[in-house]
Every structure is written in C-alpha cells, then in structure tokens.
Write an enzyme that holds these catalytic residues in place. Structure first.
Site, PDB file in Angstrom:
ATOM      1  N   HIS A  49       0.887  -1.259  -0.129  1.00  0.00           N
ATOM      2  CA  HIS A  49      -0.002   0.028  -0.025  1.00  0.00           C
ATOM      3  C   HIS A  49       0.667   1.142  -0.109  1.00  0.00           C
ATOM      4  O   HIS A  49       0.609   2.214  -0.570  1.00  0.00           O
ATOM      5  CB  HIS A  49      -0.885   0.041   1.156  1.00  0.00           C
ATOM      6  CG  HIS A  49      -1.886  -1.216   1.204  1.00  0.00           C
ATOM      7  ND1 HIS A  49      -2.757  -1.107   0.050  1.00  0.00           N
ATOM      8  CD2 HIS A  49      -2.472  -1.838   1.999  1.00  0.00           C
ATOM      9  CE1 HIS A  49      -3.825  -1.968   0.226  1.00  0.00           C
ATOM     10  NE2 HIS A  49      -3.532  -2.761   1.329  1.00  0.00           N
ATOM     11  N   ARG A  58     -10.379   1.305 -13.130  1.00  0.00           N
ATOM     12  CA  ARG A  58     -10.562   0.014 -12.355  1.00  0.00           C
ATOM     13  C   ARG A  58     -11.627  -0.083 -11.406  1.00  0.00           C
ATOM     14  O   ARG A  58     -11.658   0.639 -10.367  1.00  0.00           O
ATOM     15  CB  ARG A  58      -9.084   0.099 -11.631  1.00  0.00           C
ATOM     16  CG  ARG A  58      -7.890   0.042 -12.439  1.00  0.00           C
ATOM     17  CD  ARG A  58      -6.580   0.376 -11.350  1.00  0.00           C
ATOM     18  NE  ARG A  58      -5.338  -0.085 -11.950  1.00  0.00           N
ATOM     19  CZ  ARG A  58      -4.429   0.780 -12.513  1.00  0.00           C
ATOM     20  NH1 ARG A  58      -4.946   2.260 -12.194  1.00  0.00           N
ATOM     21  NH2 ARG A  58      -3.588   0.669 -13.066  1.00  0.00           N
ATOM     22  N   ARG A  88     -13.174  -1.674 -17.085  1.00  0.00           N
ATOM     23  CA  ARG A  88     -12.936  -2.989 -16.771  1.00  0.00           C
ATOM     24  C   ARG A  88     -13.978  -3.277 -15.678  1.00  0.00           C
ATOM     25  O   ARG A  88     -14.224  -2.991 -14.896  1.00  0.00           O
ATOM     26  CB  ARG A  88     -11.692  -3.088 -16.185  1.00  0.00           C
ATOM     27  CG  ARG A  88     -11.261  -4.621 -15.903  1.00  0.00           C
ATOM     28  CD  ARG A  88      -9.678  -4.628 -15.558  1.00  0.00           C
ATOM     29  NE  ARG A  88      -9.288  -4.098 -14.285  1.00  0.00           N
ATOM     30  CZ  ARG A  88      -8.226  -3.791 -13.839  1.00  0.00           C
ATOM     31  NH1 ARG A  88      -7.173  -4.389 -14.306  1.00  0.00           N
ATOM     32  NH2 ARG A  88      -7.847  -3.334 -12.562  1.00  0.00           N
ATOM     33  N   GLU A 116      -3.685 -11.287 -19.710  1.00  0.00           N
ATOM     34  CA  GLU A 116      -2.733 -11.169 -18.930  1.00  0.00           C
ATOM     35  C   GLU A 116      -2.579 -12.519 -18.189  1.00  0.00           C
ATOM     36  O   GLU A 116      -1.471 -13.061 -17.458  1.00  0.00           O
ATOM     37  CB  GLU A 116      -3.295 -10.429 -17.526  1.00  0.00           C
ATOM     38  CG  GLU A 116      -4.766 -10.870 -17.215  1.00  0.00           C
ATOM     39  CD  GLU A 116      -5.234  -9.542 -16.239  1.00  0.00           C
ATOM     40  OE1 GLU A 116      -4.590  -8.934 -15.765  1.00  0.00           O
ATOM     41  OE2 GLU A 116      -6.647  -9.529 -16.328  1.00  0.00           O
ATOM     42  N   ASN A 168       1.209  -6.118 -15.705  1.00  0.00           N
ATOM     43  CA  ASN A 168       1.657  -6.548 -14.016  1.00  0.00           C
ATOM     44  C   ASN A 168       1.780  -7.926 -14.057  1.00  0.00           C
ATOM     45  O   ASN A 168       2.330  -8.712 -13.583  1.00  0.00           O
ATOM     46  CB  ASN A 168       0.801  -5.728 -13.476  1.00  0.00           C
ATOM     47  CG  ASN A 168       0.989  -4.228 -13.591  1.00  0.00           C
ATOM     48  OD1 ASN A 168       2.144  -3.963 -14.333  1.00  0.00           O
ATOM     49  ND2 ASN A 168       0.450  -3.250 -12.827  1.00  0.00           N
ATOM     50  N   ASP A 169       0.181  -8.397 -14.343  1.00  0.00           N
ATOM     51  CA  ASP A 169       0.067 -10.035 -14.030  1.00  0.00           C
ATOM     52  C   ASP A 169       0.530 -10.818 -14.854  1.00  0.00           C
ATOM     53  O   ASP A 169       1.053 -12.020 -14.659  1.00  0.00           O
ATOM     54  CB  ASP A 169      -1.488 -10.126 -14.086  1.00  0.00           C
ATOM     55  CG  ASP A 169      -2.154 -10.086 -12.565  1.00  0.00           C
ATOM     56  OD1 ASP A 169      -1.152 -10.331 -11.778  1.00  0.00           O
ATOM     57  OD2 ASP A 169      -3.192  -9.369 -12.634  1.00  0.00           O
ATOM     58  N   ARG A 199       3.759 -10.613  -7.285  1.00  0.00           N
ATOM     59  CA  ARG A 199       3.582  -9.397  -7.453  1.00  0.00           C
ATOM     60  C   ARG A 199       3.862  -8.885  -6.058  1.00  0.00           C
ATOM     61  O   ARG A 199       4.229  -7.418  -5.802  1.00  0.00           O
ATOM     62  CB  ARG A 199       2.233  -8.800  -7.904  1.00  0.00           C
ATOM     63  CG  ARG A 199       1.981  -9.035  -9.558  1.00  0.00           C
ATOM     64  CD  ARG A 199       0.637  -8.597  -9.800  1.00  0.00           C
ATOM     65  NE  ARG A 199       0.418  -7.294  -9.607  1.00  0.00           N
ATOM     66  CZ  ARG A 199      -0.752  -6.642 -10.130  1.00  0.00           C
ATOM     67  NH1 ARG A 199      -1.747  -7.319 -10.494  1.00  0.00           N
ATOM     68  NH2 ARG A 199      -0.854  -5.336  -9.752  1.00  0.00           N
ATOM     69  N   CYS A 224      -2.165  -1.846 -20.990  1.00  0.00           N
ATOM     70  CA  CYS A 224      -2.373  -0.944 -19.839  1.00  0.00           C
ATOM     71  C   CYS A 224      -1.943  -1.221 -18.749  1.00  0.00           C
ATOM     72  O   CYS A 224      -2.067  -0.511 -17.589  1.00  0.00           O
ATOM     73  CB  CYS A 224      -3.905  -0.986 -19.725  1.00  0.00           C
ATOM     74  SG  CYS A 224      -4.626  -2.640 -19.107  1.00  0.00           S
TER      75      CYS A 224
END
Length: 519
Positions: free
Chosen positions: A157, A272, A308, A406, A427-428, A438, A475
């Site tokens: 975070h 998101r 999404r 992904e 990312n994934d 991750r 993205c």
C-alpha cells in the site's frame, strides 16, 4: 506534563486509560480521513484501520488482561502482537498485507497511552525503517523528503501511495551497502543527513560535499527532463519517423481526473471499477455504478472510455464477494472467474455499463480471461442485461466487449479468443510468466516486463490483432516506464495506457523512438 501511569492492580483506571487512548487514535485517523477527501485509494486504507479500531473483538483480549491485573500498554501490545502474528502467517495475501496496518494501530495507541506525540515525520525528512505504515505516510508532508525501507514490497500500500504522489522511495534496502549494519537508525529521521536516490535505489548517509554537488546536479537534470517532457503534453504522440501512437490513461475513479486535461490524452484505456466496491456500506447498486461511470464518460468528452469489469481477488479481496482462505489468491477465484460465479453482482455492473455507453464511446473489458468459454459466458450475460434494459425502455449503448491478456494461456492461444479488442495487462502477465509474485520484494531482476519471454507473448498478441483487425493495447505499468517503452514499440504496440502522472514522460519517450530495434 503527563501524570505517571498507575501500576498494575487498578483495572478500572487502566481500562479507562486504554479506552481514552483508543478513542484518541480513532479521532486522529478520522481527522486524516477527512483531509484525504476524494482520494478513494488512500481513504480505503485509513477506513480499514478505523474499522479495526472499532472492532471490539480486537481490543477484548487487552481488556481481559487488564481485568487480570495487567497494565494498559502491556495488555494492548500483547493482544496486538498475537493478532499481528495471525495476520503475518495468514494464507491469504490480503491479510498478510494488512499486518502493517495492525502494527500501525498498535504503535498509535501505545503512543497515546504514553502521552507521546503522534510520531509525525518532519517535512522534508528521509524516513528510514523496516517498514512504514500507510497512515503515517499519509500524515506526512513529503515535499523534499523520501522513504527508505529495509523490507517492503513494490506492490505494498505504501509503495503504491508513494508512486502516485511522486515521493522518492527505496525498498529492500541493502543495509551493508548503505553502511547501516551497526547503525541504530530504525524509524529514524535523517533530515539534512542523507540523500535518497529513488531512481537508482541508493541511500547516502552523511554525504560529502562532493556527493551533495553530484546529487544536486542530478536533481536539476531530472527537473529539466521533467520540464522538457511536459512540452509534449499538448502535442499528439508521434515517433521520430512520424508514426502516431495512441496514449490513453488508467484511472481508479473520477477523482483521478482532477487536474488532468482531456486534451493531453486520447481517452481512458482502463477504469479500475473495483475501487468503487471498497465501500463500507456494502456493494454499490446499479444507480451508484451508473453515476460513477457517467462522470468519467462526461470528463472524456467523446473520447473512448474502457470500463474494466470487477477485478477482485488476488491482492484485492472484497468482503462478502471474494472467497476467503485460498492457498494462493493470485491463482484462485479472481477477475472474470469470480464474476461468472457471482452473476447477480456481475449483471448489475453490466447493466450500469450499458447505460453509460449511451452517453459516449464506452468499451467493456473483462479481466483474467483464461478460456474462450469464459468470454462466451460473459457475452451471454451481457446480452441478457441488454435485453432486460431494452424491455424496460432504458437508453443503452452498444459497447465493444474486449478482454485483458494477462494469463499466459490466453496470450499463447490468442487466436481462439473472439474478443472485440485486446488489452495486455503487463503486471499480471509478468507475474505469471516469470513465476514471481507481485507482492514479493527483491525479485525485480527476474520479474522484468522487457524479458524475452514476455516480449515474445506481447508481439504474438499484437500480430494476431493486426491480422484480425482488432485493436491491441497495453495498460500495465510497463507502458509508463521510458526504458521499457521502446521495447514495447519494437513488439508492434501502438496503443498504450498509463497513469496520468506518466503522460508527459511517455509522450516524450515516444517522440524519441526512431523505429530501430532496442535489444
């Protein structure tokens, strides 16, 4: 002066002291929450801490210890240490990530019991410690300062907050390399005594005059580079050879668009929507979701907006929706897998998106698509939602239905997926291709978005999109890294979506691209 704390044996007074300290900690968190305003990402973190502090189950063991004769601070710390151990060893990565919040609450209440200050970090300081709780980060004026942590993860975070606010941060700091092996500097304020280079991941203690001159020159160079990059904001993104590149932005909600000029981008490539679901008052209904999407479409002013569908699970659980106790949530019921198991939740979201599509060029994008049958099932539910709205006389649009790429199996067999468009989630994709979690720090050398295997999969998806006449975008965070972007362009990508803060440097990097291979 704070009066001396009573010794053990006075349960009534000790209970009152703990109640007062918990109330003071809660009031401080609520005040911080009020200052955060529309920042939903940060507010969600603080709301979790407030909820935990109000949970009687958390404080009950401490009160029982007090009744048995324990002193308030010792009782609170022991109770929180036990709860913290449960979170740190939990199978669910979400609860492991929340351990930092519990540690924050433990120390916040202990400081209140001791009559100490809030432990605030002075403006412009470099904070050095094992980890930094999100609430302390949010309370601090980081102008001119930064964060150096011995532990931490790039996906924690506090790391996400630092990136979104442009605060220099180094994680997994090598104590020996920084000459900190024998230093007692945990939770230290190094203001005036350190230089933090977030780009190089370097912390310099007690810098010499020569080092100060060197880093001041680097600071000026970075500021000048930022100024040069900003000159590209008002211009279309075009390579050195005159080839246009579409540059979109990623957002979590309308609040992310504050201060962003629509003319600086070609639209929104990723909304998101899961952040709308992190509310304490239950799941958002159709009206709330429609209002959320309506505001984003209105901001875009006729430019495309890609919504999404719910991407919950993994490190983004939603109470009452995502399953608990999965041995590996990143490989569990998440994304579209979850939506198809909760059609009553999914249908509400699809209805709201169809209504928003009547207001402008909206696309719907499905996350974590693994098999063609999942795409077909989602298309069938979308058709059901469309039929219901038409029968009710509700205005709707006809959004394209696309998918994120992904999961490696989808990238490898992309020709089997009859989506209207494809958006690569780097990312994934990097996580699954490289087998590097991750949420695990220290694996940056392996989890590279410009690794050969990842780039080959990206190129294959782009080639299929070109041959089949479907748009392919990317993205994930990789598109916002100037050092990686040329490799993505080499792979054939001509549509990227980045964080609003990365718009200038992304367009500047595109302007420098000459079409030569970047090995």
């Amino acid at each position: 002066a704070t009066p001396p704390a009573p010794g053990p044996g006075d349960p009534a007074r000790e209970r009152a002291r703990l109640e007062t300290a918990i109330a003071a900690a809660g009031a401080a968190l609520c005040a911080l929450l009020a200052r955060l305003g529309a920042d939903e990402e940060a507010a969600g973190i603080v709301e979790f801490q407030v909820a935990m502090l109000e949970d009687e189950a958390l404080s009950a063991p401490a009160y029982r210890a007090i009744e048995a004769g324990a002193e308030a601070a010792a009782a609170w710390r022991a109770a929180m240490d036990r709860a913290l151990a449960d979170y740190e060893t939990a199978e669910d990565s979400y609860f492991r990530a929340r351990a930092a919040d519990l540690a924050d609450l433990r120390e916040r209440v202990c400081r209140a019991l001791a009559g100490a200050d809030t432990g605030s970090i002075p403006p412009g300081a470099v904070f050095l410690g094992e980890d930094l709780p999100p609430s302390r980060f949010l309370e601090t004026d980081w102008q001119g300062g930064g964060v150096a942590l011995f532990a931490g993860s790039a996906n924690s975070h506090v790391a996400m907050l630092a990136r979104s606010r442009g605060v220099p941060m180094v994680i997994a700091l090598d104590a020996a390399a920084a000459n900190l092996v024998d230093a007692d500097l945990v939770d230290a304020d190094l203001s005036g005594d350190a230089i933090l280079d977030g780009e190089a991941g370097v912390l310099v203690l007690n810098p010499s005059r020569e080092e100060r001159v060197l880093y001041e020159a680097k600071r000026r160079e970075l500021r000048a580079a930022d100024a040069r990059a900003r000159r590209h904001l008002d211009k279309p993104a075009v390579t050195k050879t005159g080839e246009a590149v579409t540059v979109l932005i990623n957002v979590a909600g309308p609040e992310d668009l504050s201060g962003v000029d629509p003319k600086h981008c070609d639209g929104i490539g990723l909304v998101r929507t899961e952040f709308l679901f992190y509310r304490t008052d239950g799941l958002p209904d159709e009206a709330a979701q429609y209002a959320f999407y309506r505001d984003i479409v209105a901001w875009a002013g006729g430019k495309p907006v890609t919504l999404r569908t719910l991407d919950a699970g993994g490190d983004k659980p939603i109470p009452g929706v995502t399953p608990r106790g999965e041995s590996n949530p990143f490989l569990g019921v998440r994304g579209l897998r979850l939506s198809l198991r909760r059609p009553e939740v999914f249908k509400v979201q699809l209805r709201a998106m169809l209504r928003a599509a009547a207001l402008g060029p909206v696309k719907i994008m499905l996350p974590m698509v693994t098999a063609p049958a999942e795409l077909a099932a989602a298309r069938a539910l979308l058709a059901e939602a469309r039929g219901e709205l038409v029968r009710d006389g509700v205005d709707i649009g006809e959004p394209a239905l696309g998918m994120m790429v992904e999961v490696p199996s989808a990238a490898i067999a992309i020709d089997e997926f009859d989506a209207d468009f494809y958006s690569i989630g780097s990312n994934d994709l990097v996580q699954y291709v490289t087998a590097c979690g991750r949420d695990v720090g220290g694996l940056g050398d392996l989890a590279r978005p410009d690794g050969t295997a990842v780039l080959r999969l990206i190129a294959a998806v782009v080639r299929h999109g070109r041959e089949s006449g479907r748009e392919v975008s990317l993205c994930g965070d990789a598109a916002g890294e100037p050092a990686v972007l040329p490799r993505l362009l080499d792979a054939g990508l001509r549509v990227v979506s980045v964080a609003p803060a990365s718009l200038a440097r992304t367009k500047a990097a595109i302007a420098l691209y000459d079409g030569a291979e970047h090995g």
